[in-house]
Every structure is written in C-alpha cells, then in structure tokens.
Design a protein around this motif. Sequence first.
Motif, PDB file in Angstrom:
ATOM      1  N   GLY A  23      38.168  37.393  45.866  1.00 12.45           N
ATOM      2  CA  GLY A  23      38.139  37.952  44.514  1.00 12.45           C
ATOM      3  C   GLY A  23      37.174  39.126  44.419  1.00 12.45           C
ATOM      4  O   GLY A  23      36.619  39.601  45.423  1.00 12.45           O
ATOM      5  N   PHE A  24      36.944  39.561  43.202  1.00 14.63           N
ATOM      6  CA  PHE A  24      36.094  40.705  42.884  1.00 14.63           C
ATOM      7  C   PHE A  24      34.736  40.223  42.420  1.00 14.63           C
ATOM      8  O   PHE A  24      34.689  39.328  41.549  1.00 14.63           O
ATOM      9  CB  PHE A  24      36.750  41.518  41.775  1.00 14.63           C
ATOM     10  N   PRO A  25      33.631  40.782  42.860  1.00 13.10           N
ATOM     11  CA  PRO A  25      33.454  41.797  43.893  1.00 13.10           C
ATOM     12  C   PRO A  25      32.936  41.139  45.172  1.00 13.10           C
ATOM     13  O   PRO A  25      31.801  41.372  45.574  1.00 13.10           O
ATOM     14  CB  PRO A  25      32.372  42.689  43.270  1.00 13.10           C
ATOM     15  N   PHE A  89      42.321  34.339  45.479  1.00 13.00           N
ATOM     16  CA  PHE A  89      41.378  33.944  44.435  1.00 13.00           C
ATOM     17  C   PHE A  89      41.213  35.118  43.476  1.00 13.00           C
ATOM     18  O   PHE A  89      40.861  36.239  43.884  1.00 13.00           O
ATOM     19  CB  PHE A  89      40.030  33.585  45.071  1.00 13.00           C
ATOM     20  N   SER A  90      41.475  34.877  42.194  1.00 13.18           N
ATOM     21  CA  SER A  90      41.241  35.852  41.121  1.00 13.18           C
ATOM     22  C   SER A  90      41.868  37.210  41.436  1.00 13.18           C
ATOM     23  O   SER A  90      43.091  37.306  41.492  1.00 13.18           O
ATOM     24  CB  SER A  90      39.749  35.931  40.830  1.00 13.18           C
ATOM     25  N   MET A  91      41.082  38.269  41.718  1.00 10.83           N
ATOM     26  CA  MET A  91      41.703  39.559  42.048  1.00 10.83           C
ATOM     27  C   MET A  91      42.627  39.407  43.263  1.00 10.83           C
ATOM     28  O   MET A  91      43.694  40.026  43.327  1.00 10.83           O
ATOM     29  CB  MET A  91      40.625  40.613  42.329  1.00 10.83           C
ATOM     30  N   GLY A  93      44.364  36.899  43.816  1.00  8.98           N
ATOM     31  CA  GLY A  93      45.588  36.316  43.249  1.00  8.98           C
ATOM     32  C   GLY A  93      46.461  37.389  42.613  1.00  8.98           C
ATOM     33  O   GLY A  93      47.690  37.332  42.712  1.00  8.98           O
ATOM     34  N   TYR A  94      45.816  38.378  41.972  1.00  7.71           N
ATOM     35  CA  TYR A  94      46.607  39.493  41.404  1.00  7.71           C
ATOM     36  C   TYR A  94      47.373  40.196  42.535  1.00  7.71           C
ATOM     37  O   TYR A  94      48.531  40.570  42.389  1.00  7.71           O
ATOM     38  CB  TYR A  94      45.726  40.548  40.714  1.00  7.71           C
ATOM     39  N   VAL A  95      46.652  40.376  43.663  1.00  6.43           N
ATOM     40  CA  VAL A  95      47.278  41.049  44.810  1.00  6.43           C
ATOM     41  C   VAL A  95      48.401  40.166  45.384  1.00  6.43           C
ATOM     42  O   VAL A  95      49.488  40.648  45.701  1.00  6.43           O
ATOM     43  CB  VAL A  95      46.226  41.365  45.907  1.00  6.43           C
ATOM     44  N   GLY A 127      35.986  46.711  28.325  1.00  9.52           N
ATOM     45  CA  GLY A 127      34.901  46.090  29.091  1.00  9.52           C
ATOM     46  C   GLY A 127      34.806  46.676  30.493  1.00  9.52           C
ATOM     47  O   GLY A 127      33.713  46.961  30.999  1.00  9.52           O
ATOM     48  N   ARG A 128      35.967  46.883  31.124  1.00 12.94           N
ATOM     49  CA  ARG A 128      35.977  47.465  32.488  1.00 12.94           C
ATOM     50  C   ARG A 128      35.390  48.875  32.445  1.00 12.94           C
ATOM     51  O   ARG A 128      34.640  49.268  33.338  1.00 12.94           O
ATOM     52  CB  ARG A 128      37.401  47.562  33.030  1.00 12.94           C
ATOM     53  N   LYS A 129      35.769  49.646  31.407  1.00 11.47           N
ATOM     54  CA  LYS A 129      35.279  51.040  31.332  1.00 11.47           C
ATOM     55  C   LYS A 129      33.750  51.059  31.244  1.00 11.47           C
ATOM     56  O   LYS A 129      33.089  51.854  31.895  1.00 11.47           O
ATOM     57  CB  LYS A 129      35.868  51.746  30.106  1.00 11.47           C
ATOM     58  N   ALA A 238      33.695  26.264  36.796  1.00 14.97           N
ATOM     59  CA  ALA A 238      34.031  27.487  36.055  1.00 14.97           C
ATOM     60  C   ALA A 238      34.934  28.358  36.940  1.00 14.97           C
ATOM     61  O   ALA A 238      35.919  27.850  37.476  1.00 14.97           O
ATOM     62  CB  ALA A 238      32.751  28.194  35.620  1.00 14.97           C
ATOM     63  N   HIS A 239      34.580  29.649  37.107  1.00 17.42           N
ATOM     64  CA  HIS A 239      35.494  30.560  37.823  1.00 17.42           C
ATOM     65  C   HIS A 239      35.475  30.361  39.339  1.00 17.42           C
ATOM     66  O   HIS A 239      36.504  30.374  39.995  1.00 17.42           O
ATOM     67  CB  HIS A 239      35.087  31.995  37.475  1.00 17.42           C
ATOM     68  N   MET A 240      34.274  30.137  39.876  1.00 22.67           N
ATOM     69  CA  MET A 240      34.090  30.208  41.334  1.00 22.67           C
ATOM     70  C   MET A 240      34.419  28.867  42.017  1.00 22.67           C
ATOM     71  O   MET A 240      33.592  28.305  42.752  1.00 22.67           O
ATOM     72  CB  MET A 240      32.623  30.607  41.566  1.00 22.67           C
TER      73      MET A 240
HETATM   74  C1  MLT Z   1      37.581  38.118  40.250  1.00 17.30           C
HETATM   75  O1  MLT Z   1      36.914  37.082  40.409  1.00 17.30           O
HETATM   76  O2  MLT Z   1      38.280  38.596  41.154  1.00 17.30           O
HETATM   77  C2  MLT Z   1      37.491  38.852  38.940  1.00 17.30           C
HETATM   78  O3  MLT Z   1      36.752  38.099  38.047  1.00 17.30           O
HETATM   79  C3  MLT Z   1      38.827  39.157  38.371  1.00 17.30           C
HETATM   80  C4  MLT Z   1      38.748  39.915  37.090  1.00 17.30           C
HETATM   81  O4  MLT Z   1      37.678  40.416  36.739  1.00 17.30           O
HETATM   82  O5  MLT Z   1      39.784  40.038  36.413  1.00 17.30           O
END
Ligand code: MLT
Length: 273
Positions: A23-25, A89-91, A93-95, A127-129, A238-240
């Motif tokens: 995931g990111f970063p 995982f997360s990013m 997963g997007y990929v 938020g990203r910007k 949580a996320h991790m």
């Molecule tokens: C991640 O864990 O890859 C990021 O939280 C993904 C995101 O910020 O959308």
Amino acid sequence: MPVPLHVTRKGPNTVEPVLLLHGFPFHQAMWQAATDHLVAANHHVILADLRGFGQSPPGEGPSTMEEMAADLLQLLDDLKLRRVKLGGFSMGGYVALEFIRRHPERVGSLFLCSTRAEPETTEGREGRKKLIAATRKNGIEPVVEAMMPKMLTKTSTAKDPALARRVENLMRQAKPEATIQALEGMMTRPDQRPHLKKIQVPTLVVVGAEDPITPPTASLEMVQHIPGSQIRIVTGAAHMVPLEAPQPLHHFLDHWVAGKLEAPGLSGLRERA
Ligand code: MLT
C-alpha cells in the motif's frame, strides 16, 4: 512507459505464485510476516515494489493505477509467469483491481486487503492536494502525521508502541517525489465498481472493522458485486491489517492460497485480531 519493478522471490518456484502488492506509502517489506508464513508452508511468493517505492525506479508524472498495472504486466512477462495469485493491500488493491480488469487471464485468484473499488470523492481529492503541497514543502513527515492515526486502532497503538514505530518507520522510507506521484495517481483512480461483476476468480476480501481509510462498508460493497467472493472482517484492527492482525490474516491467506474459500455463515465473518 512501464517501469521495471524491483522484486523479491521466495519459496519454491511454482507456475502460479502468490504476488503481493504493498500500500501507500510503503514498500514490499510490509508483507514480511505474511511472506514468512506462506514460505514456511512451501508457497512461492513474489513481492514487488510499486514504481518509485522501495527499490523500484520512479516513473514520469502521476503514478496512475493504469500505469502501475502496466508495470505489473511487464513484470509477469519478464518473469514468464502466465498467471499469479494476486494480492493487494489498499493502493496495491487499487492496482490489483485495475490489473484484473485489463488482464483477467493473468490472475488465478484475487486477495483484496483494506481496499476499495470506488473512485476518489471530492473531499478526498482536496485532502490529497493538501498533502501533496505539504509533502513538497516538508517531505514525508506530513504524510506520516496524517496517516498514522488511521493505521492502527488506539488500543493497538497504546498496547504495542513498537508496532506503531515499525509502521511509522516503514512510511518514513518513502521518497517524497514517489509519494507525490502516488497521491496524484490515487486522486484520479478509476471507478472499479462497474467491473466487479466480471471478476471470475476466487476472491477474498479482508478488512479491519475499525478501518477509517477503506471502511468495511466499501469491502462489503465489493463482495456484493464480485461473484462468489468471500469477506473477513477483523475486529480490533484498523487499516494496517497485515501488521496489526497477522494471525487472523495468515489463517485467511492459508485458505485463499489453497483455494478453499468456503462460505461461512454471517456469524463466521468476524475474526478477532
Ligand atoms: C494505502 O494504504 O495504500 C492508502 O491509505 C490508500 C489511500 O490513501 O487511498
């Protein structure tokens, strides 16, 4: 232009290895415990650093999901792998979702951890910007500050400060330029929801019950649309999830890798970290 990704291969060579995307970063080291577990069970695992992270070179301009999926295709071709069991995982997963949409024949099964199919919201883009501007000015630290409170539950952070430090240190290894490129890419990520119903491989979705970044509702939406997919919601995480709840995660991975995704009753959906 595809970027040659840095990979680590572990375990005995097999025709359909497990390929895990971070995931990111982060970079591939976030999968260390899961890799050790899978390799101890004699599985072939490949870890890739996505463009600009870990030891992979950066690309030019935003790291879009499309470009990162193209990097992955190049990697599979270079390694002469016809198919992989793909986990993200997360990013990552997007990929993975972008990759399976483009190249379904190259994926034997799919594991989506702490991720989501929907595109960025207007609020998310703003938020990203802000984070991009802050990273340009102050390096990776603003990202660490923004993300750390969402990575682990408050309980885990209090109980296991060493774990929190490990997560922070992993994030601090990210290069600011790659971080900005990934933030730009995630901002414009495609809506994968219309494509979920076309996924035809065994799919496991795992999410922390207290994930504020990619909440369980997003995972539930994915499993509603991916035919035959399974979800596991990890309470107390949580996320991790890979670092916060390795034991339940490894148990789920064992089943996923073995192709044994039996449907649990709804009561079987929740596992405690
Ligand atoms: C991640 O864990 O890859 C990021 O939280 C993904 C995101 O910020 O959308």
